[in-house]
Design an enzyme around this catalytic site. Structure first.
Site: not given
Length: 504
Positions: A125, A155, A230
């Site tokens: 992402h 992911d 992230s």
């Protein structure tokens, strides 16, 4: 998405920090209050077993391998993306001022080198929709990177910097040894603040409710991570990567002590596939499955809710060729007990394409062993395109205030299908059923979500087309002292429901 905070927010934080320094300076300026206190010898302070006095050596060793990632997105990739969790009043910093075009959409994230040639691991992402990817190393250099491959289901994404070079890197460790309570250190780029390090413990393992992926059982940590972390690494005290930070649970968009990382053993397998071929392949047997609850398990004669219930079978898929049918319960896969539907999905996905797998099923109270040859799982787009469409809204039955034959044990009234119903419910071939015209609000069927207008396709593992067949299934379930397993088609699609039939 991750976004850099505006300067005025950083300034406010700096002011608060300054106030804290002044407070402690004034506090330290009153030595008379503590003149009789015994001086503490720092060397006598021994941390508890397993607790480091400092994480400084570890962080100094691993920080050069951690990078910040800035992604300029394609204009079409930004459409419909919300910038949730922004502090009040900060939207103009990201969306542009009224009447003026905003800047090119940009996202920020973290990553880490896993070999000296410049291979980087991050989240899917973070780089989704990327037009240009810029990597900032720990020593402040900016280099461009390209996508090697990316896997949305887990992911995980792999990048490679342009131009070669030699980079310090870190390695994955098998996260199977990690226990709740172990120390962890996270290094990343929260809110664009390069090289931020935080520490905490493993709060939980095997979190299945932390995201939508059926292929990841997440590791929960309380080391503070925020937007921009992230794709960054979670380290153990040996400096090995035991997780890839992926998500936070937060009502406000900021850290509340609940973060989720993809375990290293999952991430490492995906990275190896992406490096080898640029894509990830998974096994596929061609069924849709639903979890077993206690009532469904009892209706099937199972002592516990263990296994995966087959809700539908893809025509001419591996399962169909092997003889699997709707309503079967898959109990084992290649000799391994199947705990639930998610367990089956993960085991099938990890099996080699073309492998012959052994499956034990339960059908009509009898156990059977089947063998099937796995195919490669189609893309999500292909699966959606090939799925049987279901009506967006099932119309109310023609006799909305009554009609139909009452089935007292179930608390419903039903009528046979009319010809117009076949198109309404998009039935194919020899499919039939009974249309529910009324549901007793106090019945177990109503509590399980069955509504007027739904279609009963099966009862007790057999197709039903007449009220007599449904009544027979009710009586059989009642004599066995079990709920009746129904296959229902309605507003929420096709599913199996176990409904109580009373004592008669």
């Amino acid at each position: 998405m991750t976004f850099e905070l505006p300067v005025k927010f950083l300034r406010r934080t700096a002011i608060a920090s300054g106030a804290a320094v002044v407070l402690f300076a004034g506090f330290a300026g009153a030595p008379a209050l503590f003149a009789s206190a015994q001086e503490i010898n720092p060397s006598a302070v021994v941390p508890p077993s397993g607790a480091p006095m400092s994480f400084a050596d570890l962080i100094e060793r691993v920080r050069p391998a951690v990078v910040s990632i800035s992604v300029r997105q394609r204009p079409d990739a930004a459409q419909g993306q919300s910038q949730e969790g922004l502090p009040p009043g900060f939207e103009e910093f990201f969306r542009g001022r009224p009447g003026r075009p905003g800047p090119a959409p940009t996202s920020l994230g973290s990553g880490f080198f896993v070999d000296q040639s410049g291979v980087i691991v991050t989240n899917h992402h973070v780089i989704e929709g990327a037009e240009e990817i810029t990597i900032r190393t720990s020593d402040g250099r900016d280099v461009q990177a390209d996508i090697v491959g990316s896997d949305e289901a887990t992911d995980i994404a792999v990048l490679r910097v342009r131009g070669g070079g030699r980079y310090q890197y870190v390695t994955f460790d098998d996260a199977s040894h990690v226990r709740v309570g172990d120390w962890v250190v996270a290094v990343g780029n929260p809110f664009g603040l390069d090289g931020t390090a935080t520490a905490g413990i493993v709060s939980a393992m095997g979190r299945r409710d932390a995201g939508s992926s059926a292929y990841v059982d997440y590791m929960q940590i309380d080391a503070p991570i925020n937007r921009g972390n992230s794709g960054g690494p979670t380290f153990d005290l040996n400096g090995n990567v035991i997780g890839v930070n992926s998500a936070i649970f937060s009502p406000t968009g900021g850290n509340v002590g609940i973060g989720f990382a993809i375990p290293a053993n999952t991430a490492n397998g995906i990275v190896r596939q992406l490096l080898a071929s640029g894509r990830v392949t998974r096994g596929w047997i061609g069924v849709s499955i639903q979890p077993l609850d206690d009532d469904i398990a009892r209706s099937l004669g199972l002592e516990e809710a263990q296994g995966a219930l087959v809700a539908s079978v893809v025509p001419d898929g591996p399962a169909a060729r092997a003889g699997i049918q709707q309503g079967d319960v898959i109990l084992t896969f290649d000799g391994n007990r199947i705990e639930d539907s998610r367990d089956l999905t993960q085991r099938v996905g990890a099996t080699a394409i073309g492998a012959n797998s052994r499956i034990e099923i339960l059908r009509n109270g009898q156990r059977r062993n089947l063998t099937m040859r796995l195919l490669e799982r189609p893309s999500e787009q292909q699966l959606l395109a090939s799925a049987t469409p279901t009506p967006n809204e099932t119309p109310e039955p023609e006799a909305g205030t009554g009609g139909g034959v009452a089935q007292a044990g179930l608390g419903v009234s039903v009528r046979p299908l009319a010809q117009a119903d076949r198109a309404r419910y998009e039935l194919t071939g020899n499919e039939g059923g009974l249309v529910i015209t009324q549901v007793d609000p106090s019945s177990d069927a109503a509590q399980k979500g069955i509504q007027a207008g739904d279609l009963i396709l099966q009862a007790g593992g057999r197709a039903v087309r007449t009220t007599a067949e449904l009544n027979s299934a009710v009586q059989t379930a009642r004599r066995a002292g079990r709920p009746l397993l129904l296959q229902v088609d309605g507003r929420t699609g096709r599913r199996f429901v176990a409904a109580d039939v009373g004592e008669g």
